[in-house]
Design a protein around this motif. Sequence first.
Motif, PDB file in Angstrom:
ATOM      1  N   UNK A 153      -0.480   5.021  -4.816  1.00  0.00           N
ATOM      2  CA  UNK A 153      -0.764   4.965  -3.385  1.00  0.00           C
ATOM      3  C   UNK A 153       0.508   5.122  -2.558  1.00  0.00           C
ATOM      4  N   UNK A 154       1.581   4.465  -2.972  1.00  0.00           N
ATOM      5  CA  UNK A 154       2.843   4.567  -2.237  1.00  0.00           C
ATOM      6  C   UNK A 154       3.387   5.984  -2.280  1.00  0.00           C
ATOM      7  N   UNK A 168      -4.252   0.135   0.576  1.00  0.00           N
ATOM      8  CA  UNK A 168      -5.059   1.353   0.642  1.00  0.00           C
ATOM      9  C   UNK A 168      -6.033   1.325   1.823  1.00  0.00           C
ATOM     10  N   UNK A 169      -6.353   0.111   2.305  1.00  0.00           N
ATOM     11  CA  UNK A 169      -7.334  -0.018   3.385  1.00  0.00           C
ATOM     12  C   UNK A 169      -8.702  -0.358   2.819  1.00  0.00           C
ATOM     13  N   UNK A 170      -9.303  -1.434   3.293  1.00  0.00           N
ATOM     14  CA  UNK A 170     -10.579  -1.883   2.752  1.00  0.00           C
ATOM     15  C   UNK A 170     -11.666  -0.831   2.908  1.00  0.00           C
ATOM     16  N   UNK A 211      -0.377  -2.080 -10.921  1.00  0.00           N
ATOM     17  CA  UNK A 211       0.967  -1.589 -10.611  1.00  0.00           C
ATOM     18  C   UNK A 211       0.978  -0.063 -10.537  1.00  0.00           C
ATOM     19  N   UNK A 212       0.310   0.587 -11.481  1.00  0.00           N
ATOM     20  CA  UNK A 212       0.247   2.044 -11.463  1.00  0.00           C
ATOM     21  C   UNK A 212      -0.507   2.567 -10.245  1.00  0.00           C
ATOM     22  N   UNK A 213      -1.633   1.899  -9.924  1.00  0.00           N
ATOM     23  CA  UNK A 213      -2.388   2.298  -8.734  1.00  0.00           C
ATOM     24  C   UNK A 213      -1.551   2.138  -7.465  1.00  0.00           C
ATOM     25  N   UNK A 242       1.831  12.015   2.523  1.00  0.00           N
ATOM     26  CA  UNK A 242       0.802  12.185   3.541  1.00  0.00           C
ATOM     27  C   UNK A 242      -0.588  12.323   2.948  1.00  0.00           C
ATOM     28  N   UNK A 243      -0.808  11.776   1.758  1.00  0.00           N
ATOM     29  CA  UNK A 243      -2.111  11.872   1.078  1.00  0.00           C
ATOM     30  C   UNK A 243      -2.769  10.491   1.081  1.00  0.00           C
TER      31      UNK A 243
END
Length: 577
Positions: free
Chosen positions: A519-520, A551-553, A513-515, A526-527
């Motif tokens: 990411x959001x 996040x994208x594989x 949840x924190x990760x 824009x990071x």
Amino acid sequence: MTTLEFKPQLFSTLKSYDKKKLTTDLLAGVIVGIVALPLAIAFGIASGVTPEKGIITAIVAGLIVSVFGGSKVQIGGPTGAFIIIIYGIIQQYGMSGLTVATLMAGVFLILFGVLHLGTIIKYIPYPIIVGFTSGIALTIFTTQIKDLLGLTLNEVPADFVEKWVAYVGALPSVDLWSAAVGIGSVALIALWPRITRISVIASHLSFLQKLPGSLIAIVVMTVAALLLKQYAGVTSIETIGDRFSISNVLPTAQVPELSWEVIKSLVAPAMTIAVLGAIESLLSATVADGVIGAKHSSNTELIAQGLANLATPIFGGIPATGAIARTMTNINNGGRSPVAGIVHAAVLLLIFLFLMPLAQYIPMACLAGVLVIVSYGMSGWRSFASIMRNPKSDIIVLWVTFLLTVIFDLTVAIEVGLICACLLFMRRMAETTDVKVISDEIDPAEEDSDFQLGNLEHLTIPEGVEVYEINGPYFFGAGNKFEEIMGALHHGRPVVRIIRMRKVPFVDSTGIHNLTNLCLMSQKEGIQVVLSGVNDRVRQTLHKAHFDDLVGIENICSHINFALERARMLCSEQKTY
């Protein structure tokens, strides 16, 4: 799907059984039966039931635990740990409530064994075990003061502090004869091992060393009380017969009426009986293993304890578990198979049928003296003192459990003690997880041997890239720490944030949840977030949570070299736009 682990030691032991083993088991069983007699009577009376119910419990539970148990030498029966629980249940729900609670506890114990919880129960923190054991010991000692000193009290308060206030107020009513019997019993039991080591006795009456001090005290004080009554006119020494009607008739099996409302109201006390019974029986079996060099089956033992607690209430008994003192007596006298436990039950049955009426002459003060010695043995004051030298968290758990056991009850003590232990454990786990920021470059000396997957020039962190490293389990504590470090940084906005997770053994739902929030948040700014050094276990957990879709594989890398290469690519793409 787990398989049922139920392999009673009796059946495997009998395959290689011989006459020599039978002889030693017979001797050990007879001695343990004699040792168990005064304890069963004392535990029954102290629990608020008649003395024969204590012996019936020792007979039924002792037989079932020996036949179906997972330990070769375990002796089952009533124990001091249950006294306060049983007494409280009887006061609140009556004898019928105790019967139902014990049956429910038996079901819980069987479920513990079927679900393979035998090993998990062993991991209950040691300060909790010492805390509630010491608390029970002090409570048992407190309940015996009235009978020990022969105090005249119309009603003994239930509250611990009020009980002592009442005792102090009743001190002028001390019966000197009862006090002499009680204190004399304590002294005789305590000194009996030394008496039997006197050279004259040791050489000519060596068999006395086999007899327990509690039995000697009961015989001596019962005879003394009878002589005082017969020849000195002393009638103030209260006996079991003055308070109870003794019967040696075997009870018939009776199943109590069950209703959903009664079952719901007794879940908490039944679970307390089950958990305490499981802990005590497994501790006893573990101690026995260390002495005889064997290995018990925890789950089989739990199922056997469950069967015993299903059977004893049907015959009018009380909760039972493995008894450490009687188990050690069995071992010390040569018992090495469940046959000794079966013999012990048979000896108690014969005593019950033919000698039970004689129990009416036993002084109550003498039984109080027996329980005072039992409470001293249970107190574990040496263990208590040693834990006081441990970290503060252990001391807190110890005292919380101890005080709650004494002031409230064991159910509350175990629940709150476990909560405290869990919270302190989670705090320790959070403290072991370290989060650090790597600002300029990565030191190759701190890397694993497989670091050379890339070139040394890749050690430099590119401009526009931030690197964070998490060292330890990533759960809520680490997540909060990570967020604090992120918030404390006032650098310019990076293009890429690399999170190194090579030393993260697992991640929980709070960590995910924190990760996800990170990411959001980063995407809004824009990071791009890139994970590095993710092991297979953590990768699988993230995949199940669909984190790789967020996040994208391609941004979940197995090594820092690949993560840095990915970060350079993202930075160059950013410059191009």
